[in-house]
Motif scaffolding. Structure first.
Motif, PDB file in Angstrom:
ATOM      1  N   LEU A 105      79.934  54.436  58.299  1.00 35.40           N
ATOM      2  CA  LEU A 105      78.725  54.714  59.077  1.00 35.40           C
ATOM      3  C   LEU A 105      77.609  53.745  58.732  1.00 35.40           C
ATOM      4  CD1 LEU A 105      77.301  56.543  61.120  1.00 35.40           C
ATOM      5  CD2 LEU A 105      76.644  58.035  59.221  1.00 35.40           C
ATOM      6  N   LEU A 106      77.528  53.327  57.468  1.00 32.88           N
ATOM      7  CA  LEU A 106      76.496  52.370  57.069  1.00 32.88           C
ATOM      8  C   LEU A 106      76.755  51.008  57.702  1.00 32.88           C
ATOM      9  CD1 LEU A 106      74.006  51.591  55.563  1.00 32.88           C
ATOM     10  CD2 LEU A 106      75.329  51.459  53.443  1.00 32.88           C
ATOM     11  N   LEU A 107      78.025  50.596  57.773  1.00 32.62           N
ATOM     12  CA  LEU A 107      78.356  49.341  58.460  1.00 32.62           C
ATOM     13  C   LEU A 107      77.969  49.442  59.925  1.00 32.62           C
ATOM     14  CD1 LEU A 107      79.611  46.531  58.508  1.00 32.62           C
ATOM     15  CD2 LEU A 107      81.857  47.609  58.824  1.00 32.62           C
ATOM     16  N   ARG A 108      78.205  50.594  60.526  1.00 32.38           N
ATOM     17  CA  ARG A 108      77.821  50.828  61.924  1.00 32.38           C
ATOM     18  C   ARG A 108      76.321  50.616  62.108  1.00 32.38           C
ATOM     19  NH1 ARG A 108      76.285  55.310  65.330  1.00 32.38           N
ATOM     20  NH2 ARG A 108      77.629  55.569  67.175  1.00 32.38           N
ATOM     21  N   LYS A 121      67.549  41.926  54.883  1.00 30.74           N
ATOM     22  CA  LYS A 121      68.080  43.240  54.517  1.00 30.74           C
ATOM     23  C   LYS A 121      66.959  44.195  54.090  1.00 30.74           C
ATOM     24  CE  LYS A 121      72.231  41.894  55.363  1.00 30.74           C
ATOM     25  NZ  LYS A 121      71.881  40.554  55.836  1.00 30.74           N
ATOM     26  N   ARG A 122      65.921  43.672  53.462  1.00 29.52           N
ATOM     27  CA  ARG A 122      64.791  44.520  53.045  1.00 29.52           C
ATOM     28  C   ARG A 122      64.125  45.152  54.253  1.00 29.52           C
ATOM     29  NH1 ARG A 122      60.484  41.780  49.217  1.00 29.52           N
ATOM     30  NH2 ARG A 122      62.311  41.880  47.856  1.00 29.52           N
ATOM     31  N   ARG A 123      63.854  44.351  55.255  1.00 33.40           N
ATOM     32  CA  ARG A 123      63.211  44.886  56.459  1.00 33.40           C
ATOM     33  C   ARG A 123      64.189  45.714  57.291  1.00 33.40           C
ATOM     34  NH1 ARG A 123      60.507  39.981  59.406  1.00 33.40           N
ATOM     35  NH2 ARG A 123      59.774  41.645  60.790  1.00 33.40           N
ATOM     36  N   THR A 124      65.480  45.419  57.185  1.00 34.26           N
ATOM     37  CA  THR A 124      66.486  46.230  57.869  1.00 34.26           C
ATOM     38  C   THR A 124      66.467  47.660  57.352  1.00 34.26           C
ATOM     39  OG1 THR A 124      67.944  44.334  58.308  1.00 34.26           O
ATOM     40  CG2 THR A 124      68.968  46.508  58.305  1.00 34.26           C
ATOM     41  N   VAL A 125      66.322  47.818  56.028  1.00 29.87           N
ATOM     42  CA  VAL A 125      66.250  49.147  55.423  1.00 29.87           C
ATOM     43  C   VAL A 125      65.066  49.913  56.020  1.00 29.87           C
ATOM     44  CG1 VAL A 125      65.726  50.391  53.290  1.00 29.87           C
ATOM     45  CG2 VAL A 125      67.396  48.540  53.267  1.00 29.87           C
ATOM     46  N   GLN A 126      63.917  49.267  56.102  1.00 29.79           N
ATOM     47  CA  GLN A 126      62.720  49.917  56.659  1.00 29.79           C
ATOM     48  C   GLN A 126      62.950  50.307  58.117  1.00 29.79           C
ATOM     49  OE1 GLN A 126      59.819  46.851  56.030  1.00 29.79           O
ATOM     50  NE2 GLN A 126      59.648  47.204  53.826  1.00 29.79           N
ATOM     51  N   PHE A 127      63.570  49.414  58.870  1.00 27.70           N
ATOM     52  CA  PHE A 127      63.829  49.668  60.293  1.00 27.70           C
ATOM     53  C   PHE A 127      64.779  50.850  60.491  1.00 27.70           C
ATOM     54  CE2 PHE A 127      66.733  48.811  63.905  1.00 27.70           C
ATOM     55  CZ  PHE A 127      65.824  49.001  64.940  1.00 27.70           C
ATOM     56  N   LEU A 128      65.863  50.897  59.720  1.00 27.18           N
ATOM     57  CA  LEU A 128      66.832  51.984  59.860  1.00 27.18           C
ATOM     58  C   LEU A 128      66.216  53.324  59.453  1.00 27.18           C
ATOM     59  CD1 LEU A 128      70.094  50.272  58.521  1.00 27.18           C
ATOM     60  CD2 LEU A 128      69.575  50.915  60.881  1.00 27.18           C
ATOM     61  N   ASN A 129      65.438  53.320  58.395  1.00 27.65           N
ATOM     62  CA  ASN A 129      64.811  54.570  57.958  1.00 27.65           C
ATOM     63  C   ASN A 129      63.816  55.091  58.993  1.00 27.65           C
ATOM     64  OD1 ASN A 129      66.274  54.585  55.582  1.00 27.65           O
ATOM     65  ND2 ASN A 129      64.644  53.672  54.352  1.00 27.65           N
ATOM     66  N   ARG A 130      63.132  54.174  59.673  1.00 25.85           N
ATOM     67  CA  ARG A 130      62.167  54.586  60.695  1.00 25.85           C
ATOM     68  C   ARG A 130      62.844  54.961  62.005  1.00 25.85           C
ATOM     69  NH1 ARG A 130      59.199  49.876  59.332  1.00 25.85           N
ATOM     70  NH2 ARG A 130      59.944  49.013  61.298  1.00 25.85           N
ATOM     71  N   GLY A 131      63.778  54.138  62.439  1.00 23.76           N
ATOM     72  CA  GLY A 131      64.326  54.278  63.794  1.00 23.76           C
ATOM     73  C   GLY A 131      65.629  55.046  63.914  1.00 23.76           C
ATOM     74  N   PHE A 132      66.309  55.333  62.782  1.00 27.81           N
ATOM     75  CA  PHE A 132      67.580  56.060  62.843  1.00 27.81           C
ATOM     76  C   PHE A 132      67.591  57.265  61.902  1.00 27.81           C
ATOM     77  CE2 PHE A 132      68.560  52.044  64.746  1.00 27.81           C
ATOM     78  CZ  PHE A 132      69.510  52.345  65.711  1.00 27.81           C
ATOM     79  N   ASP A 133      66.413  57.595  61.376  1.00 21.41           N
ATOM     80  CA  ASP A 133      66.258  58.777  60.533  1.00 21.41           C
ATOM     81  C   ASP A 133      67.209  58.749  59.331  1.00 21.41           C
ATOM     82  OD1 ASP A 133      64.854  61.096  60.001  1.00 21.41           O
ATOM     83  OD2 ASP A 133      66.345  62.388  60.956  1.00 21.41           O
ATOM     84  N   THR A 134      67.424  57.546  58.763  1.00 17.65           N
ATOM     85  CA  THR A 134      68.268  57.411  57.576  1.00 17.65           C
ATOM     86  C   THR A 134      67.411  57.484  56.322  1.00 17.65           C
ATOM     87  OG1 THR A 134      68.094  54.990  57.640  1.00 17.65           O
ATOM     88  CG2 THR A 134      69.964  55.980  58.795  1.00 17.65           C
ATOM     89  N   CYS A 135      68.083  57.500  55.187  1.00 14.29           N
ATOM     90  CA  CYS A 135      67.377  57.507  53.900  1.00 14.29           C
ATOM     91  C   CYS A 135      68.054  56.480  52.998  1.00 14.29           C
ATOM     92  CB  CYS A 135      67.421  58.903  53.300  1.00 14.29           C
ATOM     93  SG  CYS A 135      66.411  59.074  51.817  1.00 14.29           S
ATOM     94  N   LEU A 136      67.768  55.210  53.263  1.00  8.42           N
ATOM     95  CA  LEU A 136      68.434  54.106  52.571  1.00  8.42           C
ATOM     96  C   LEU A 136      67.446  53.381  51.659  1.00  8.42           C
ATOM     97  CD1 LEU A 136      70.324  52.620  55.654  1.00  8.42           C
ATOM     98  CD2 LEU A 136      71.331  54.019  53.851  1.00  8.42           C
ATOM     99  N   TYR A 142      72.741  46.314  49.329  1.00  6.71           N
ATOM    100  CA  TYR A 142      73.362  45.195  48.620  1.00  6.71           C
ATOM    101  C   TYR A 142      74.691  45.611  47.971  1.00  6.71           C
ATOM    102  CZ  TYR A 142      69.298  42.211  49.290  1.00  6.71           C
ATOM    103  OH  TYR A 142      68.315  41.441  49.846  1.00  6.71           O
ATOM    104  N   ARG A 143      74.736  46.814  47.404  1.00  9.27           N
ATOM    105  CA  ARG A 143      76.001  47.287  46.821  1.00  9.27           C
ATOM    106  C   ARG A 143      77.064  47.459  47.903  1.00  9.27           C
ATOM    107  NH1 ARG A 143      72.635  50.933  43.963  1.00  9.27           N
ATOM    108  NH2 ARG A 143      73.415  52.628  45.283  1.00  9.27           N
ATOM    109  N   PHE A 144      76.614  47.910  49.080  1.00  7.03           N
ATOM    110  CA  PHE A 144      77.570  48.099  50.169  1.00  7.03           C
ATOM    111  C   PHE A 144      78.079  46.766  50.698  1.00  7.03           C
ATOM    112  CE2 PHE A 144      78.513  48.909  54.744  1.00  7.03           C
ATOM    113  CZ  PHE A 144      79.620  49.728  54.543  1.00  7.03           C
ATOM    114  N   MET A 145      77.271  45.719  50.624  1.00 11.67           N
ATOM    115  CA  MET A 145      77.733  44.398  51.062  1.00 11.67           C
ATOM    116  C   MET A 145      78.892  43.917  50.201  1.00 11.67           C
ATOM    117  SD  MET A 145      74.223  42.448  52.184  1.00 11.67           S
ATOM    118  CE  MET A 145      75.100  41.087  52.952  1.00 11.67           C
ATOM    119  N   ASP A 146      78.919  44.304  48.933  1.00  9.11           N
ATOM    120  CA  ASP A 146      80.064  43.969  48.079  1.00  9.11           C
ATOM    121  C   ASP A 146      81.319  44.688  48.575  1.00  9.11           C
ATOM    122  OD1 ASP A 146      78.421  42.402  46.478  1.00  9.11           O
ATOM    123  OD2 ASP A 146      77.925  44.062  45.126  1.00  9.11           O
TER     124      ASP A 146
END
Length: 504
Positions: A105-108, A121-136, A142-146
């Motif tokens: 789901l995180l890759l999605r 990736k830093r701004r992506t985290v902010q965008f997802l938390n605001r626009g997709f109601d996530t808590c990242l 970065y750990r998930f990119m590995d």
């Protein structure tokens, strides 16, 4: 949906209908028949009932609020927006790929974000938390990119299988090209224990020779969907990537017979022999001015007045020669602009670099080399193609080569729409994960392009419509609700054409 009253004999029908856009025309569809009124009292009752039913249908499963005596909405607050359209459509296309890995789901989310808001990736985290109601948080990404890097081959294999099963006719030939991706750093990776550094300075196609870069070799099918990619150190010569890139593609496609199409930068006798050893067909651009003088003279002696295409046998291969008046006009115009610029620099006594149209034999001041200009003009409009396929006609060979623009278009989509560069990672595994995310995003865009083509719109028009479909997140006390968007005709067509179901 709307309420409709229509005469039916001496009575009046009360119905709820909806307009739908089908085959280029608006058509009316019956949603619910409320009843037939034979008197004014019946009509008033059925109209009232129809309004209640219409309200229920329009607001099905939505938050119902009642404020007696026009009370102020003092407890209701807008908390944010939810990107419902991208989640439904782009996320739906991602789900159809069938990728399986831990926390898929995180890759999605990362793929959707890369398509609609390609940032760090830093701004992506902010965008997802605001626009997709996530808590990242950034560290989790970065750990998930590995993880993405670890499962990279599996991800790409699953994606290829989907493309092979759904677009089988697009795999008859592969378009191959290379590009460069630069990093916002002046430092290069050092060689260690005979292992060359990855981020190196080299010839930059982005004209950023001052920065470290990597080389990306990409193979796409005939509709521009990425099949395989390979990363090389930034100082790698593009021609040397062809064979290793093709070998990887062959292995990925289970050694399926195909035709390789590449530009003149891929052309070397060593590469062509290697393709022939693999029993592969190829179509590559020819560097006509690098051919032996006898062959050049034979080409320049051709009469293109009536026949625009000729064929010459060269080293047991077919050399297709074509002439285009529009190409000749374009080349002539470019040369004239270059000459005017050189004349202007010479007249102003400004420094002039060595140029094919200048004569530097006089030390004091360069002058135009009229012989070189005349020689160049003889090639206007002439282009060559080399192939070992003796079954296709000359025009088919040219058409396949012209399709090479699709891989160049894929590079442009990656660099502009998806902003694959500049990259901000320094660990090779995370660079690879970044490229995988971008390749998956490119795949989704290409699939979307094919899906909406019958609707007569481009993927960019469709994407604008998808992004504009936003839901509202509202709060009432400690409760939180998502109010879904109202879809326009085009958005509904996109949803239907993709076979998706909106369960909101």
């Amino acid at each position: 949906m709307f309420l409709e009253k229509s005469k039916f004999g001496s009575s009046t029908r009360v119905r709820i209908v909806e307009k739908q856009f089908e085959n280029g025309k608006w058509k009316k569809k019956l949603i619910r028949h409320i009843g037939t009124a034979k008197s004014d009292i019946d009509l008033e009752f059925l109209t009232s009932k129809a309004k209640e039913t219409l309200d229920e249908l329009k607001n099905k499963d939505q938050l119902r609020l009642s404020f007696p005596n026009n009370a102020a909405l003092s407890g209701l607050r807008t908390l944010g927006e939810y990107h419902k359209g991208p989640d439904l459509v782009l996320g739906g296309l991602f789900d159809q790929l069938g990728i399986s890995l831990p926390n898929v789901l995180l890759l999605r989310y990362l793929v959707i974000a890369r398509i609609i808001y390609p940032v760090s990736k830093r701004r992506t985290v902010q965008f997802l938390n605001r626009g997709f109601d996530t808590c990242l948080d950034e560290e989790k990404i970065y750990r998930f990119m590995d993880v993405i890097s670890k499962f990279g081959k599996q991800i790409l294999s699953t994606t290829r299988n989907y493309l092979i099963n759904n677009y089988p006719k697009s795999f008859d030939y592969i378009l191959y090209d290379v590009t460069t991706l630069y990093f916002e750093t002046d430092f290069e990776d050092q060689d260690q224990d005979d292992v060359p550094g990855f981020r190196k300075k080299g010839y930059s196609k982005d004209k950023r020779d001052d920065l470290a870069q990597i080389v990306l070799g990409l193979g796409v099918n005939s509709v521009g969907m990425p099949l395989t990619y390979k990363l090389y150190p930034g100082n790698t010569y593009e021609g040397s990537t062809l064979i290793s890139g093709i070998d990887e593609t062959l292995e990925a496609l289970d050694y399926h017979s195909l035709t390789v199409v590449g530009d003149a930068g891929m052309l070397s006798d060593k590469n062509l022999v290697a393709l022939e050893e693999r029993k592969l067909f190829y179509i590559v651009g020819a560097r006509l001015k690098s051919l032996p003088k006898s062959v050049q003279n034979e080409i320049l002696d051709l009469d293109f007045t009536n026949n625009k295409t000729y064929e010459i046998t060269y080293k047991n291969r077919r050399l297709i020669i074509s002439y285009s008046a529009s190409r000749a006009k374009r080349t002539s115009s470019q040369r004239k602009r270059s000459i005017r610029r050189l004349e202007d620099l010479i007249a102003k006594n400004q420094a002039v670099r060595k140029h094919q149209f200048l004569d530097f034999s006089i030390a004091e001041k360069p002058k135009l080399n009229l012989e070189a200009i005349e020689s160049a003009s003889r090639w206007d409009g002439i282009k060559g193609y080399i192939t070992n396929n003796f079954d296709l006609g000359p025009n088919q060979i040219i058409d396949h080569y012209v399709d090479l623009y699709k891989v160049e278009q894929s590079f442009r989509m990656s660099k502009t729409d998806l902003r694959i560069r500049p990259a901000f990672h320094f660990k090779q595994s995370r660079i690879e994960a970044h490229v995988i995310i971008c390749m998956l995003s490119l795949t989704i865009l290409r699939i979307l392009e094919q899906k909406v083509k019958p609707l007569g719109v481009s993927y960019k028009v469709a994407l604008d419509e998808i992004i504009s479909a936003k839901a509202a997140i509202v709060g009432l006390g400690e409760q939180k609700f998502i109010i879904p968007p109202s879809y326009g005709p085009l958005m509904q067509q996109i949803i239907d054409s993709l076979g998706l179901t909106d369960i909101s």
